[in-house]
Each structure stands twice: as C-alpha cells, then as structure tokens.
Design an enzyme around this catalytic site. Structure first.
Site, PDB file in Angstrom:
ATOM      1  N   ASP A  56       1.304   2.554  -2.415  1.00  0.00           N
ATOM      2  CA  ASP A  56       1.250   2.534  -0.953  1.00  0.00           C
ATOM      3  C   ASP A  56       1.870   3.806  -0.376  1.00  0.00           C
ATOM      4  OD1 ASP A  56       1.022   1.116   1.743  1.00  0.00           O
ATOM      5  OD2 ASP A  56       3.199   1.384   1.614  1.00  0.00           O
ATOM      6  N   GLU A 129      -4.051   0.066  -4.204  1.00  0.00           N
ATOM      7  CA  GLU A 129      -2.773   0.783  -4.136  1.00  0.00           C
ATOM      8  C   GLU A 129      -2.083   0.810  -5.494  1.00  0.00           C
ATOM      9  OE1 GLU A 129      -1.692  -0.014   0.566  1.00  0.00           O
ATOM     10  OE2 GLU A 129      -0.785  -1.285  -0.960  1.00  0.00           O
TER      11      GLU A 129
END
Length: 237
Positions: A56, A129
């Site tokens: 992320d 992610e």
C-alpha cells in the site's frame, strides 16, 4: 513447499505481467488471504496482510512520484491528492486484479471460498497491494515502480482527462445532451459457474446498440459497454 503446479501458475502470472521474481515463495504468500491462515492454525501467520501493508505504501509512493513529476506546478497539492486517492482505491484496483487473473491464484479459507471471496473487491485490491509489496522486497523499488505504472498510468490519464468520472456517467451525460434520454443496458448472456461467471452486456442508445462487452460482473461489463459507446460517440463528433 510449493507444488510444481503452483510454481507454474505463478510463473505464468509473472510472464503475463512482465514480472521477474526470484523468490516464488514470497509471491505465493502474497496470494494467501487471512481466512486461510485463520482456518489453518499451524500456519497462523501465513497470510498476505504484512505484504499488503507494505505494498500500500509502495503503491502510494509510486503514484505520488509520478503525479508530482507529470503535472506542472500550476496544479495544487489538492489536485494531485484527488487523483492519487482515486487511482489507488479499491474501486480502481479490484477490476485490474480480475483482469490480471488474481482471483484464480488466491488461496482462501473454506468459508471465504463459499461466500464468493474470489470476487470480493476488497480481497482483490488487497492482494494487488500484497503482490506489489512482495515484488518490492524481491526486486527493489525501480522494478516495482515500473510494474505499478504499467497499470496505473492509464488510470491516471483517465482521471486527468475525465475528472474521475466513470464511463457510465460520462455516457449518460453525453447522451442526455443529445437525446434527453438515458442509456439502456441489456444483458445478452451469462455463462460459467457461479464462482467464475462471465457477463455480456450491450448498451442501447435509442435504436443503436453498442457491444456486447464482457466482464466478470454486470457492473464491469456495463462499464466496458459504456466505454465502447462513449468512444464511438466522441469519435463521430
């Protein structure tokens, strides 16, 4: 120990995405959802949550760096932040994950599998992610950034061009100006098992039909049909 069949599936995924992993165990971990480790106590911590946490941040950095360099100083911080929040969102990442075939590589717990976890946007976006986090650890930021921008730059260009509006919204606005009416979406066919369905949808503008477009969900197929119609209408102007 990863099976040879699993290794092949991971290698095929990498080849299709131009990824060059050295550690396939790390990549395999990126596809393991926490529902799997929750149901397998011997592998309590064998899930992708830590990789997702890292990915992320790497994703956000790659997006921010690109936007800073790409957009002139006439654009305020708020302009960059708005685009970044759109392109790194679940709404953007989940359809890309489906396009990449991430749903087929997910390792889920039995309960999550039965509840349709392979198609849940949050799980798909989180796995995207996690793969980014794994690739960052495996090959460094430069290689990871190249991978990220391969799918993120087109999304950034869409937001820059259309202000973040999706194609259904854009088509509706354009068609209402022309005909004072609404596009009508029609399901042409639905095929495949419940966990891997394919929808084909056309969009009708008056007496003219565009499509069909295919997608893993009605929403995805509608967006693709709307994109086809919008691009044809714009091209005809």
């Amino acid at each position: 120990m990863i099976s040879s069949e699993r290794i092949k599936a991971l290698k095929d995924f990498c080849k299709a995405r131009s990824l060059h992993f050295k550690d396939y165990e790390l990549l395999d971990l990126a596809f393991h959802h926490c529902s799997y480790s929750n149901e397998n106590k011997a592998e309590k911590y064998f899930n992708n949550e830590r990789l997702e946490f890292l990915g992320d941040s790497v994703l956000g950095l790659a997006a921010a760096d690109f936007l800073y360099r790409d957009m002139s100083s006439n654009h305020a911080e708020g302009d960059l932040a708005k685009i970044k929040s759109t392109v790194v969102s679940e709404k953007t990442l989940a359809p890309i994950a489906l396009e990449f075939g991430i749903d087929k590589l997910l390792v889920l717990g039995h309960g999550e599998e039965l509840s349709g976890g392979r198609k849940k946007p949050a799980i798909l976006a989180d796995c995207m992610e996690a793969v980014i986090g794994a690739y960052y650890l495996d090959s460094g930021f430069a290689a990871c950034e190249k991978y990220i921008l391969s799918f993120l730059e087109p999304e950034i260009r869409k937001v820059q061009k259309f202000g973040g509006k999706d194609f259904k919204t854009l088509l509706q606005e354009l068609y209402q100006k022309k005909a004072k009416n609404f596009p009508i979406y029609e399901l042409v066919s639905k095929s495949g098992p419940d966990h891997d369905q394919v929808f084909k949808i056309c969009v009708r503008l008056g007496n003219v039909s565009y499509g069909p477009a295919s997608g893993k969900s009605k929403k995805e197929a509608e967006q693709k049909a709307a994109e086809m119609a919008y691009n044809e209408l714009i091209g005809a102007q």
